[in-house]
Structures are given as C-alpha cells and as structure tokens.
Design an enzyme around this catalytic site. Structure first.
Site, short mmCIF file in Angstrom:
data_model
loop_
_atom_site.label_atom_id
_atom_site.label_comp_id
_atom_site.label_asym_id
_atom_site.label_seq_id
_atom_site.Cartn_x
_atom_site.Cartn_y
_atom_site.Cartn_z
N SER A 5 0.75 -1.25 -0.16
CA SER A 5 -0.12 0.01 0.01
C SER A 5 0.92 1.34 -0.01
O SER A 5 1.74 1.34 0.84
CB SER A 5 -0.94 0.15 1.29
OG SER A 5 -1.48 1.14 1.38
N LYS A 15 -13.88 -3.81 3.01
CA LYS A 15 -14.81 -2.67 2.98
C LYS A 15 -16.31 -2.82 3.29
O LYS A 15 -16.90 -1.84 3.82
CB LYS A 15 -14.82 -1.64 1.56
CG LYS A 15 -13.38 -1.23 1.07
CD LYS A 15 -13.37 -0.55 0.05
CE LYS A 15 -12.03 0.01 -0.38
NZ LYS A 15 -11.90 0.72 -1.61
N THR A 44 -9.08 -1.18 3.13
CA THR A 44 -8.85 -1.65 1.34
C THR A 44 -9.30 -3.23 1.38
O THR A 44 -9.91 -3.78 2.35
CB THR A 44 -7.57 -1.20 1.09
OG1 THR A 44 -7.47 -1.51 -0.31
CG2 THR A 44 -6.24 -2.18 1.76
N ASN A 89 -21.23 -4.43 -18.33
CA ASN A 89 -20.66 -5.59 -17.65
C ASN A 89 -20.87 -7.09 -18.28
O ASN A 89 -21.62 -7.20 -19.09
CB ASN A 89 -21.18 -5.54 -16.14
CG ASN A 89 -20.18 -6.47 -15.29
OD1 ASN A 89 -19.13 -6.27 -15.17
ND2 ASN A 89 -20.83 -7.27 -14.23
N ALA A 108 -19.35 -4.12 -12.90
CA ALA A 108 -20.50 -3.79 -11.86
C ALA A 108 -20.22 -4.50 -10.42
O ALA A 108 -21.06 -5.04 -9.82
CB ALA A 108 -21.65 -4.40 -12.43
N ASP A 116 -13.76 6.96 -1.64
CA ASP A 116 -13.40 6.52 -3.00
C ASP A 116 -14.09 7.23 -4.21
O ASP A 116 -13.37 7.56 -5.25
CB ASP A 116 -13.90 4.99 -3.23
CG ASP A 116 -12.97 4.11 -2.22
OD1 ASP A 116 -11.75 4.60 -2.05
OD2 ASP A 116 -13.39 2.98 -1.97
P1 ATR Z 1 -14.02 -5.23 -7.36
O1 ATR Z 1 -14.48 -5.18 -5.96
O2 ATR Z 1 -12.55 -4.91 -7.66
O3 ATR Z 1 -14.93 -4.43 -8.35
P2 ATR Z 1 -15.44 -7.44 -8.19
O4 ATR Z 1 -16.67 -7.23 -7.22
O5 ATR Z 1 -15.08 -9.16 -7.94
O6 ATR Z 1 -14.23 -6.73 -7.82
O7 ATR Z 1 -15.99 -7.25 -9.51
C1 ATR Z 1 -14.84 -7.30 -10.74
C2 ATR Z 1 -15.78 -6.95 -11.68
O8 ATR Z 1 -14.57 -6.88 -13.06
C3 ATR Z 1 -16.77 -7.34 -12.23
O9 ATR Z 1 -17.65 -6.36 -12.87
C4 ATR Z 1 -16.36 -8.47 -13.40
O10 ATR Z 1 -17.23 -8.96 -14.19
P3 ATR Z 1 -18.32 -10.01 -13.59
O11 ATR Z 1 -19.48 -9.36 -12.91
O12 ATR Z 1 -19.17 -10.42 -15.01
O13 ATR Z 1 -17.67 -11.12 -12.96
C5 ATR Z 1 -15.29 -7.72 -14.13
N1 ATR Z 1 -14.13 -8.39 -14.49
C6 ATR Z 1 -13.29 -9.06 -13.96
N2 ATR Z 1 -12.29 -9.79 -15.01
C7 ATR Z 1 -13.00 -9.39 -16.11
C8 ATR Z 1 -12.64 -9.82 -17.35
N3 ATR Z 1 -11.55 -10.44 -17.88
N4 ATR Z 1 -13.43 -9.22 -18.64
C9 ATR Z 1 -14.49 -8.59 -18.29
N5 ATR Z 1 -14.81 -8.14 -17.00
C10 ATR Z 1 -14.24 -8.72 -15.87
#
Ligand code: ATR
Length: 273
Positions: free
Chosen positions: A15, A66, A62, A151, A128, A102
């Site tokens: 961090s 959260k 972090t 998404n 999303a 954030d």
């Molecule tokens: P964070 O808290 O970082 O947002 P998360 O809640 O796991 O982590 O969400 C990750 C986001 O990245 C989601 O929108 C995920 O899409 P899905 O909801 O369809 O899973 C998206 N994501 C992760 N890897 C991806 C990829 N290779 N291509 C497109 N979207 C991706």
C-alpha cells in the site's frame, strides 16, 4: 501520544497510503503517525477494535474488508450509506464512524486534476463489482447526460442501475453488454473491472471513444490492456494514481479537518514509479 492511523487490508504490504499520508502530514504540519495494519481474514472486527483500544484514531480500509467495515460502524456518512461500503473509519467518543471517500476521489481526479468535465458528459462505466458500486453515487452527482454500466454479467449491471435509479436525476442511467456497445461513442470511459490486474480487458468494440475522450483505469501503476487499447484508439489515458491520492486527501480531511494539497504527492509518486 501521537495520533495513530493505519491502512488495514489483506494484502497491505504494498500500500502507498503510508507514504501519501506522511507527505500530507508534513505539508500541513499535523502530528500523526500512519502505518500498515495487516489483518487475517475473519479477524477484521477484532483487529480494528484492538487498534482503537490501543489509542488508534482512524483507519483506511482496503480489499477485502470494505463491506465488513460498513457492517462494523455505529455511524455512517450519507456517502458511505450510498456506497454500501466504507474505506475510512474514525474512532470518536466510543463511536466507530464510517465514511467512503473513493467516489469523490475519482470525480476530483477527473474534474480537477485531469480537467475533464463530467456535467453533461456521456460516461461509460465498465464493471459492476465493488469498485463500480463505490463510485457510482459521486459520478451521478456530477450530472452526466448519460451513464451506461457495461458488464460481462448483465444481471449485476442491472442490479447496480436499479439500486442507483433514484439518484440518476436527469441522467440517462442504463446498462449494456460489451457487444451491444458496438457503434456507440463516449466522452469518458472508466474501467472499474478487475481485468487489468490479470493483464486482461473486457472485449470492447471500437470505435468507443469520442474525439478527445478520456479513458480512465481505476487500477494504478500499470499500463493495462484497457489503457493500451484506449491509446491505440486515440483517447487521452489516465491510471488510478490520482484517485488514490484524492481519496486519501479526503480521508485526511475527515480525520484532521485540514485539506492537504494533492498535486505534489501525485508528482512524487509518479517520479518514484
Ligand atoms: P471489485 O470489488 O474490484 O469491483 P468484483 O466485485 O469481484 O471486484 O468485480 C470485478 C468486476 O470486474 C466485475 O464487474 C467483473 O465482471 P463480472 O461481474 O461479469 O464477473 C469484472 N471483470 C473481472 N475480470 C474481467 C474480465 N476479464 N473481463 C470483463 N470483466 C471482468
């Protein structure tokens, strides 16, 4: 005793928050210490309470805590309620007060540091998950003309849009799959997916960027496939380092009542990268 703060997370070793807050404290003449607080999964509440009982005044929270932080609070700011997540804890008179800086960190970086207006803009938000959830309220508060959430899993985008529908005002808030973006153009495209962390990106159809568009990746310190794609297609690109520093500045203000300058700290971190 010097007022103590820390960033709690898992992992937390890399961090940049201690460096950022040390720079803010120097600049504003605040007497405080800010350290890293590693936390085992399942031990969040106990670790927070031990830090507070040892005299700690506040924590940044972090990944992945959260939502646990949100649940632990005895009071929450309006923006923490909207985000459903907390990244800033303050320990005041026996209360655990939660805030979320954030979203305002993102909008300040875009509008003040990068000087890109969001009012009336056509914004595409990719992802999303938790990152999108945390920034959607402050993005809508800037009154863009339209905000499309795209998404991979459409149902998650729909749930997110439904939750924020009441705050959309005159903004056209809608959802999309990636393929359905074909032929559409946006003035601001924000990548809030975690794909860049794995050197991946959503399957985006060009042309996606209006002339002069900003492409913003909330991941920092990495030339992600999304930013490379955006650059190839003529967009101005920015990573999330400015957002990181701006959210820290807002947390600092919540704790200390003093607003530090951010530009020198962003420049210092860029120089070290
Ligand atoms: P964070 O808290 O970082 O947002 P998360 O809640 O796991 O982590 O969400 C990750 C986001 O990245 C989601 O929108 C995920 O899409 P899905 O909801 O369809 O899973 C998206 N994501 C992760 N890897 C991806 C990829 N290779 N291509 C497109 N979207 C991706």
């Amino acid at each position: 005793m010097t007022d103590a703060y820390a960033v709690i997370g898992n992992p937390v070793a890399h961090s940049k928050s201690p460096q950022i807050h040390a720079a803010f404290a120097r600049e504003t003449g605040q007497a405080m210490v800010y350290t890293r607080l590693p936390c085992e999964l399942g031990k969040f509440a106990a670790t927070v309470r031990a830090f507070r009982d040892g005299g700690g005044r506040g924590l940044n929270v972090t990944v992945p805590f959260k939502h646990e932080a949100y649940a632990l609070c005895t009071q929450r700011s309006a923006r923490a309620e909207v985000a459903g997540a907390v990244n800033t804890l303050s320990f005041n008179n026996g209360e655990i007060v939660g805030d979320n800086t954030d979203g305002v960190g993102l909008t300040r970086d875009i509008t003040r540091n990068l000087r890109v207006g969001l009012r009336g803009a056509s914004v595409l938000l990719l992802g999303a998950g938790g990152a999108s959830f945390g920034v959607l309220g402050p993005l809508l508060a800037e009154a863009p003309a339209q905000l499309i959430i795209a998404n991979r899993t459409l149902g998650k985008a729909q749930a997110l849009a439904a939750r924020f529908a009441a705050q959309a005002g005159a903004c056209n808030l809608a959802v999309s799959g990636f393929a359905e973006l074909r032929g559409r153009q946006f003035s601001v495209v924000i990548n809030a997916t975690s794909a860049g962390l794995n050197d991946d990106m959503p399957p985006l159809p060009p042309p996606l960027f209006a002339p002069g568009a900003l492409a913003y990746d909330m991941v920092y310190g990495k030339d992600t496939p999304f930013l490379q794609f955006a650059q190839t297609h003529g967009a101005t690109v920015a990573d999330g380092l400015g957002m990181l520093v701006e959210q820290a500045a807002e947390s600092f203000f919540v704790w200390r009542g003093v607003r530090p300058g951010t530009a020198p700290v962003i420049a210092m971190l860029r120089a070290k990268a």
